[in-house]
Design a protein around this motif. Structure first.
Motif, mmCIF file in Angstrom:
data_model
loop_
_atom_site.group_PDB
_atom_site.id
_atom_site.type_symbol
_atom_site.label_atom_id
_atom_site.label_comp_id
_atom_site.label_asym_id
_atom_site.label_seq_id
_atom_site.Cartn_x
_atom_site.Cartn_y
_atom_site.Cartn_z
ATOM 1 N N PHE A 88 13.861 -27.943 -0.320
ATOM 2 C CA PHE A 88 13.320 -27.328 -1.521
ATOM 3 C C PHE A 88 12.956 -28.438 -2.495
ATOM 4 C CE2 PHE A 88 13.481 -25.544 -5.767
ATOM 5 C CZ PHE A 88 12.627 -24.461 -5.612
ATOM 6 N N GLY A 89 11.691 -28.484 -2.884
ATOM 7 C CA GLY A 89 11.236 -29.512 -3.810
ATOM 8 C C GLY A 89 9.770 -29.333 -4.137
ATOM 9 N N GLN A 90 9.199 -30.355 -4.740
ATOM 10 C CA GLN A 90 7.785 -30.317 -5.088
ATOM 11 C C GLN A 90 6.962 -30.639 -3.850
ATOM 12 O OE1 GLN A 90 7.946 -33.086 -8.434
ATOM 13 N NE2 GLN A 90 7.352 -31.385 -9.771
ATOM 14 N N PRO A 91 5.984 -29.784 -3.519
ATOM 15 C CA PRO A 91 5.148 -30.032 -2.342
ATOM 16 C C PRO A 91 4.431 -31.375 -2.445
ATOM 17 C CG PRO A 91 4.818 -27.804 -3.153
ATOM 18 C CD PRO A 91 5.642 -28.534 -4.181
ATOM 19 N N GLN A 92 4.264 -32.018 -1.315
ATOM 20 C CA GLN A 92 3.550 -33.288 -1.218
ATOM 21 C C GLN A 92 4.150 -34.371 -2.101
ATOM 22 O OE1 GLN A 92 1.179 -33.378 1.180
ATOM 23 N NE2 GLN A 92 1.642 -31.237 1.512
ATOM 24 N N SER A 93 5.484 -34.338 -2.301
ATOM 25 C CA SER A 93 6.142 -35.368 -3.106
ATOM 26 C C SER A 93 7.519 -35.667 -2.522
ATOM 27 C CB SER A 93 6.292 -34.912 -4.559
ATOM 28 O OG SER A 93 7.409 -34.055 -4.705
ATOM 29 N N ASP A 94 8.182 -36.636 -3.115
ATOM 30 C CA ASP A 94 9.531 -36.997 -2.703
ATOM 31 C C ASP A 94 10.588 -36.345 -3.590
ATOM 32 O OD1 ASP A 94 8.558 -38.619 -0.684
ATOM 33 O OD2 ASP A 94 8.478 -40.384 -1.964
ATOM 34 N N ASN A 95 10.202 -35.461 -4.495
ATOM 35 C CA ASN A 95 11.135 -34.815 -5.406
ATOM 36 C C ASN A 95 11.774 -33.614 -4.705
ATOM 37 O OD1 ASN A 95 12.603 -34.006 -7.594
ATOM 38 N ND2 ASN A 95 10.858 -33.352 -8.808
ATOM 39 N N VAL A 96 12.949 -33.842 -4.107
ATOM 40 C CA VAL A 96 13.656 -32.830 -3.326
ATOM 41 C C VAL A 96 14.956 -32.468 -4.030
ATOM 42 C CG1 VAL A 96 14.778 -32.352 -1.110
ATOM 43 C CG2 VAL A 96 12.652 -33.660 -1.182
ATOM 44 N N VAL A 97 15.180 -31.175 -4.249
ATOM 45 C CA VAL A 97 16.403 -30.693 -4.884
ATOM 46 C C VAL A 97 17.502 -30.490 -3.845
ATOM 47 C CG1 VAL A 97 17.421 -28.740 -6.135
ATOM 48 C CG2 VAL A 97 15.157 -29.587 -6.771
ATOM 49 N N LEU A 98 17.148 -29.932 -2.703
ATOM 50 C CA LEU A 98 18.121 -29.521 -1.693
ATOM 51 C C LEU A 98 17.507 -29.648 -0.312
ATOM 52 C CD1 LEU A 98 20.746 -27.938 -0.867
ATOM 53 C CD2 LEU A 98 19.462 -25.855 -1.340
ATOM 54 N N MET A 99 18.296 -30.127 0.645
ATOM 55 C CA MET A 99 17.823 -30.166 2.023
ATOM 56 C C MET A 99 18.896 -29.601 2.933
ATOM 57 S SD MET A 99 16.479 -33.216 4.517
ATOM 58 C CE MET A 99 14.985 -33.469 3.609
ATOM 59 N N LEU A 100 18.474 -28.717 3.832
ATOM 60 C CA LEU A 100 19.317 -28.177 4.887
ATOM 61 C C LEU A 100 18.748 -28.707 6.194
ATOM 62 C CD1 LEU A 100 19.347 -24.445 3.705
ATOM 63 C CD2 LEU A 100 21.003 -26.214 3.144
ATOM 64 N N SER A 101 19.609 -29.171 7.086
ATOM 65 C CA SER A 101 19.124 -29.679 8.360
ATOM 66 C C SER A 101 20.079 -29.267 9.475
ATOM 67 C CB SER A 101 18.971 -31.208 8.319
ATOM 68 O OG SER A 101 20.193 -31.830 8.015
ATOM 69 N N ARG B 32 23.744 -28.921 8.005
ATOM 70 C CA ARG B 32 24.110 -29.978 7.055
ATOM 71 C C ARG B 32 23.371 -29.705 5.760
ATOM 72 N NH1 ARG B 32 26.794 -34.377 6.753
ATOM 73 N NH2 ARG B 32 27.311 -34.322 8.950
ATOM 74 N N VAL B 33 24.128 -29.638 4.667
ATOM 75 C CA VAL B 33 23.586 -29.368 3.335
ATOM 76 C C VAL B 33 23.670 -30.669 2.545
ATOM 77 C CG1 VAL B 33 23.792 -27.949 1.268
ATOM 78 C CG2 VAL B 33 24.489 -27.018 3.498
ATOM 79 N N SER B 34 22.552 -31.110 1.977
ATOM 80 C CA SER B 34 22.504 -32.391 1.264
ATOM 81 C C SER B 34 21.886 -32.218 -0.116
ATOM 82 C CB SER B 34 21.656 -33.405 2.037
ATOM 83 O OG SER B 34 22.111 -33.563 3.347
ATOM 84 N N ALA B 35 22.488 -32.878 -1.096
ATOM 85 C CA ALA B 35 21.962 -32.873 -2.465
ATOM 86 C C ALA B 35 22.310 -34.204 -3.107
ATOM 87 C CB ALA B 35 22.574 -31.728 -3.276
ATOM 88 N N ASN B 36 21.465 -34.643 -4.044
ATOM 89 C CA ASN B 36 21.832 -35.857 -4.773
ATOM 90 C C ASN B 36 22.540 -35.456 -6.062
ATOM 91 O OD1 ASN B 36 19.399 -34.921 -5.917
ATOM 92 N ND2 ASN B 36 18.840 -36.935 -6.621
#
Length: 153
Positions: free
Chosen positions: A46-59, A68-72
Motif C-alpha cells: 500500500f503506497g503511492q503508485p509509481q513511487s517508493d512511498n510505501v506505508v505497508l507491505m505484505l509478502s 510477512r507484514v512489514s512497516a517502517n
C-alpha cells in the motif's frame, strides 16, 4: 526469502524512510498494488503508485500459509505490530531491524488464515499500528482476496 523480502521493503521505503519518522499515514492517491515475482513470491503493498512511498507491505511464498507484514517506524519502535480489520484485531511479536536513514523496519509473521486477515480478505479494509500509532488503509477487496488466496497452504 526473509532477507530478500526485507531488502525489497527497505528499497521500496528509500524515499519514505527519510520523510516519515513514524508509521506513515495513508495519503490521498495511495493505493494497493499486487505483484507476484517468480522466486520472490507475492507482494501486496500500500503506497503511492509509481513511487517508493510505501506505508505497508505484505509478502508471502505461494501456498506457504505465512504472511510477512512489514512497516517502517521511528527509532526505538517496540517489537510488536498490530493489525485490525473491522471488529478483528491481532498483535504479533515483531523483529525490529535498522532501516534506511533514521527509520527502523518492523516485521511480523502472521498466518494466512488468521481471523484479522480473513476479515481483510472479505472487506479489503486493514489498519496497522506500530508503537500505538494506528494507520488505517483504504480497502481493495479484490487484491486482498487474491493475495491471501495465493498465500494459503
Amino acid at each position: 526469502m526473509r532477507r530478500r523480502a526485507a531488502l525489497s521493503f527497505i528499497v521500496a521505503c528509500t524515499l519514505s524512510a527519510c520523510a516519515h519518522q513514524q508509521t506513515p499515514a495513508a495519503l490521498p492517491g495511495m493505493a494497493w498494488s499486487l505483484h507476484e515475482v517468480e522466486g520472490e513470491g507475492a507482494k501486496l503493498a500500500f503506497g503511492q503508485p509509481q513511487s517508493d512511498n510505501v506505508v505497508l507491505m505484505l509478502s508471502c511464498a505461494p501456498r506457504s500459509g505465512e504472511v510477512r507484514v512489514s512497516a517502517n517506524a521511528s527509532p526505538g519502535a517496540r517489537p510488536e505490530l498490530e493489525l485490525s480489520s473491522g471488529s478483528r484485531s491481532a498483535r504479533y511479536p515483531a523483529e525490529v531491524a535498522p532501516g534506511l536513514g533514521e527509520s527502523v523496519l518492523v516485521e511480523a509473521v502472521a498466518t494466512a488464515r488468521d481471523p484479522v486477515l480473513q476479515r481483510f480478505a472479505d472487506s479489503g479494509d486493514l489498519a496497522i499500528a506500530v508503537n500505538g500509532r494506528r494507520t488505517p488503509v483504504p480497502g481493495d477487496k479484490a487484491k486482498a482476496k487474491q493475495f491471501l488466496t495465493t498465500c494459503r497452504a
